[in-house]
Design a protein around this motif. Structure first.
Motif, mmCIF file in Angstrom:
data_model
loop_
_atom_site.group_PDB
_atom_site.id
_atom_site.type_symbol
_atom_site.label_atom_id
_atom_site.label_comp_id
_atom_site.label_asym_id
_atom_site.label_seq_id
_atom_site.Cartn_x
_atom_site.Cartn_y
_atom_site.Cartn_z
ATOM 1 N N GLY A 150 0.782 -1.232 0.000
ATOM 2 C CA GLY A 150 0.000 0.000 0.000
ATOM 3 C C GLY A 150 0.808 1.273 0.000
ATOM 4 N N SER A 151 2.048 1.215 -0.459
ATOM 5 C CA SER A 151 2.890 2.422 -0.478
ATOM 6 C C SER A 151 3.491 2.608 -1.872
ATOM 7 C CB SER A 151 4.001 2.311 0.566
ATOM 8 O OG SER A 151 4.761 1.127 0.382
ATOM 9 N N GLY A 152 2.651 2.453 -2.889
ATOM 10 C CA GLY A 152 3.114 2.452 -4.268
ATOM 11 C C GLY A 152 3.960 3.637 -4.661
ATOM 12 N N ALA A 153 3.533 4.848 -4.299
ATOM 13 C CA ALA A 153 4.261 6.049 -4.704
ATOM 14 C C ALA A 153 5.660 6.080 -4.090
ATOM 15 C CB ALA A 153 3.472 7.296 -4.305
ATOM 16 N N GLN A 154 5.763 5.717 -2.812
ATOM 17 C CA GLN A 154 7.068 5.711 -2.156
ATOM 18 C C GLN A 154 7.987 4.676 -2.779
ATOM 19 O OE1 GLN A 154 4.997 5.795 1.960
ATOM 20 N NE2 GLN A 154 7.113 6.338 2.384
ATOM 21 N N GLY A 155 7.432 3.518 -3.078
ATOM 22 C CA GLY A 155 8.234 2.474 -3.680
ATOM 23 C C GLY A 155 8.741 2.863 -5.051
ATOM 24 N N ARG A 156 7.882 3.469 -5.844
ATOM 25 C CA ARG A 156 8.305 3.895 -7.177
ATOM 26 C C ARG A 156 9.398 4.948 -7.099
ATOM 27 N NH1 ARG A 156 2.722 3.316 -7.962
ATOM 28 N NH2 ARG A 156 2.354 5.539 -7.615
ATOM 29 N N LEU A 157 9.281 5.882 -6.148
ATOM 30 C CA LEU A 157 10.293 6.917 -5.988
ATOM 31 C C LEU A 157 11.626 6.307 -5.546
ATOM 32 C CD1 LEU A 157 11.081 9.887 -5.939
ATOM 33 C CD2 LEU A 157 10.204 10.021 -3.595
ATOM 34 N N ALA A 158 11.577 5.378 -4.585
ATOM 35 C CA ALA A 158 12.804 4.730 -4.114
ATOM 36 C C ALA A 158 13.469 3.947 -5.243
ATOM 37 C CB ALA A 158 12.485 3.798 -2.944
ATOM 38 N N ALA A 159 12.653 3.274 -6.059
ATOM 39 C CA ALA A 159 13.189 2.503 -7.177
ATOM 40 C C ALA A 159 13.848 3.416 -8.202
ATOM 41 C CB ALA A 159 12.077 1.694 -7.829
ATOM 42 N N GLU A 160 13.218 4.538 -8.480
ATOM 43 C CA GLU A 160 13.773 5.449 -9.481
ATOM 44 C C GLU A 160 15.075 6.076 -8.984
ATOM 45 O OE1 GLU A 160 14.513 7.094 -12.889
ATOM 46 O OE2 GLU A 160 12.896 5.652 -12.517
ATOM 47 N N ARG A 161 15.141 6.425 -7.710
ATOM 48 C CA ARG A 161 16.380 6.976 -7.156
ATOM 49 C C ARG A 161 17.508 5.954 -7.249
ATOM 50 N NH1 ARG A 161 13.894 9.764 -1.659
ATOM 51 N NH2 ARG A 161 13.269 11.758 -2.597
ATOM 52 N N PHE A 162 17.179 4.699 -6.968
ATOM 53 C CA PHE A 162 18.182 3.643 -7.031
ATOM 54 C C PHE A 162 18.667 3.457 -8.465
ATOM 55 C CE2 PHE A 162 19.329 -0.880 -7.436
ATOM 56 C CZ PHE A 162 20.337 -0.942 -6.481
ATOM 57 N N ARG A 163 17.734 3.386 -9.408
ATOM 58 C CA ARG A 163 18.125 3.233 -10.817
ATOM 59 C C ARG A 163 19.015 4.389 -11.278
ATOM 60 N NH1 ARG A 163 12.380 1.620 -11.554
ATOM 61 N NH2 ARG A 163 12.330 -0.614 -12.050
ATOM 62 N N GLN A 164 18.647 5.594 -10.873
ATOM 63 C CA GLN A 164 19.417 6.761 -11.283
ATOM 64 C C GLN A 164 20.836 6.700 -10.714
ATOM 65 O OE1 GLN A 164 17.518 10.494 -10.388
ATOM 66 N NE2 GLN A 164 19.320 11.720 -10.916
ATOM 67 N N GLY A 165 20.960 6.293 -9.454
ATOM 68 C CA GLY A 165 22.277 6.192 -8.836
ATOM 69 C C GLY A 165 23.154 5.160 -9.521
ATOM 70 N N VAL A 166 22.570 4.015 -9.874
ATOM 71 C CA VAL A 166 23.323 2.973 -10.578
ATOM 72 C C VAL A 166 23.766 3.476 -11.947
ATOM 73 C CG1 VAL A 166 23.165 0.684 -11.626
ATOM 74 C CG2 VAL A 166 22.205 1.080 -9.346
#
Length: 298
Positions: A150-166
């Motif tokens: 139930g935290s879709g927006a937070q998860g998507r943001l965390a995933a995008e930050r991780f992808r960007q860092g990689v």
């Protein structure tokens, strides 16, 4: 009257169907890393995580507040240490776990006892199995766990930050001169990783060449003679806890090794490299920095 009853029955059927369809539409579904689709009637409210990595991923995905239990060594973030334990990742206290009435359990594909996990499923507890094997797997794990929690927006943001860092790390080091690397996972028996392991992928990301990358097992056992023959330019060690426990100092017995001769014996806290979580990005940055130091010592 007799001609109107079928119409009323049909209307009742439509109304009842209308009540059911939105519930089905409101389901949250995700495919786990074993390839199975897990669907919940609503986002989970009571989650149990069966590995420290799963615990950390849930918090990173914004669903940490829905965790009701973890397993031993779930120590990050600090809030995880305050949650009750239902055993270790390889031996669960099923009675205690079931008593918590979880509506979702996050399992580890290869790390949990299959018999106990299957028993949970027979009791009707949904089990979502994860085990990220690459950087993108971590990102999608964040998104999928967030969806179920139930935290879709937070998860998507965390995933995008991780992808960007990689992506940023990759861009910085893609043209870097290669450095031969031996990564030590354990001391007795002596163990390393191959290129398919997530740590191996971090080494490659930083422009390193894993001297044992071609071995077939993810975490192969080797011997000192194999390391001496490979003569790596860098030796990286994890360790027990957050210390190397003298693993690196032990290699000083072999001054003929290039890594020893150039003082390229480096430690990276294992929690930053050995757990497939967003903190792997920080571990990879430190690994990249160590390899850059080694390049400067040529």
């Amino acid at each position: 009257m007799t001609h109107r009853l079928p119409g009323m029955a049909g209307l009742l059927f439509v109304l009842l169907t209308g009540l059911v369809e939105p519930a089905a539409a409101d389901q949250v579904c995700a495919i786990d890393d074993s390839g199975r689709e897990i669907c919940l009637a609503a986002p989970a409210e009571r989650i149990v995580a069966l590995s420290p990595g799963a615990t950390e991923l849930l918090f990173a995905a914004g669903a940490g507040e829905r965790l009701v239990a973890v397993v031993d060594h779930s120590d990050f973030p600090p809030a995880a240490s305050e949650l009750p334990s239902v055993g270790s990742h390889d031996r669960l206290d099923l009675e205690r776990l079931v008593a918590l009435q979880p509506d979702l359990v996050i399992g580890w594909v290869t790390g949990n006892p299959a018999e106990q996990v299957e028993r949970l499923e027979r009791l009707g507890v949904p089990v979502f199995r994860i085990e990220p094997r690459d950087f993108e797997g971590i990102a999608t794990a964040l998104e999928r766990l967030a969806r179920l929690g139930g935290s879709g927006a937070q998860g998507r943001l965390a995933a995008e930050r991780f992808r960007q860092g990689v992506a940023e790390l990759s861009a910085i080091h893609e043209a870097a001169p290669p450095v031969s690397v031996f990564y030590q996972v354990w001391d007795s028996p002596l163990m390393t990783v191959n290129d398919e392991h997530l740590i191996g992928k971090a080494v490659t990301l930083c422009g390193g060449v894993n001297v044992f990358g071609d071995l077939s097992r993810l975490v192969p056992r080797i011997d000192e003679e194999a390391v001496l023959a490979a003569d790596p330019e860098v030796i990286l060690a994890g360790g027990r806890g957050e210390e190397s426990r003298g693993w690196l100092a032990d290699w000083q017995r072999f001054p003929e090794l290039r890594a020893v001769a150039r003082d390229n014996l480096f430690f990276v806290p294992p929690s930053l490299l050995q757990r497939p979580t967003p903190r792997l990005l920080e571990g990879s940055r430190r690994l990249c920095d160590r390899l850059e130091v080694a390049r400067g010592r040529r």
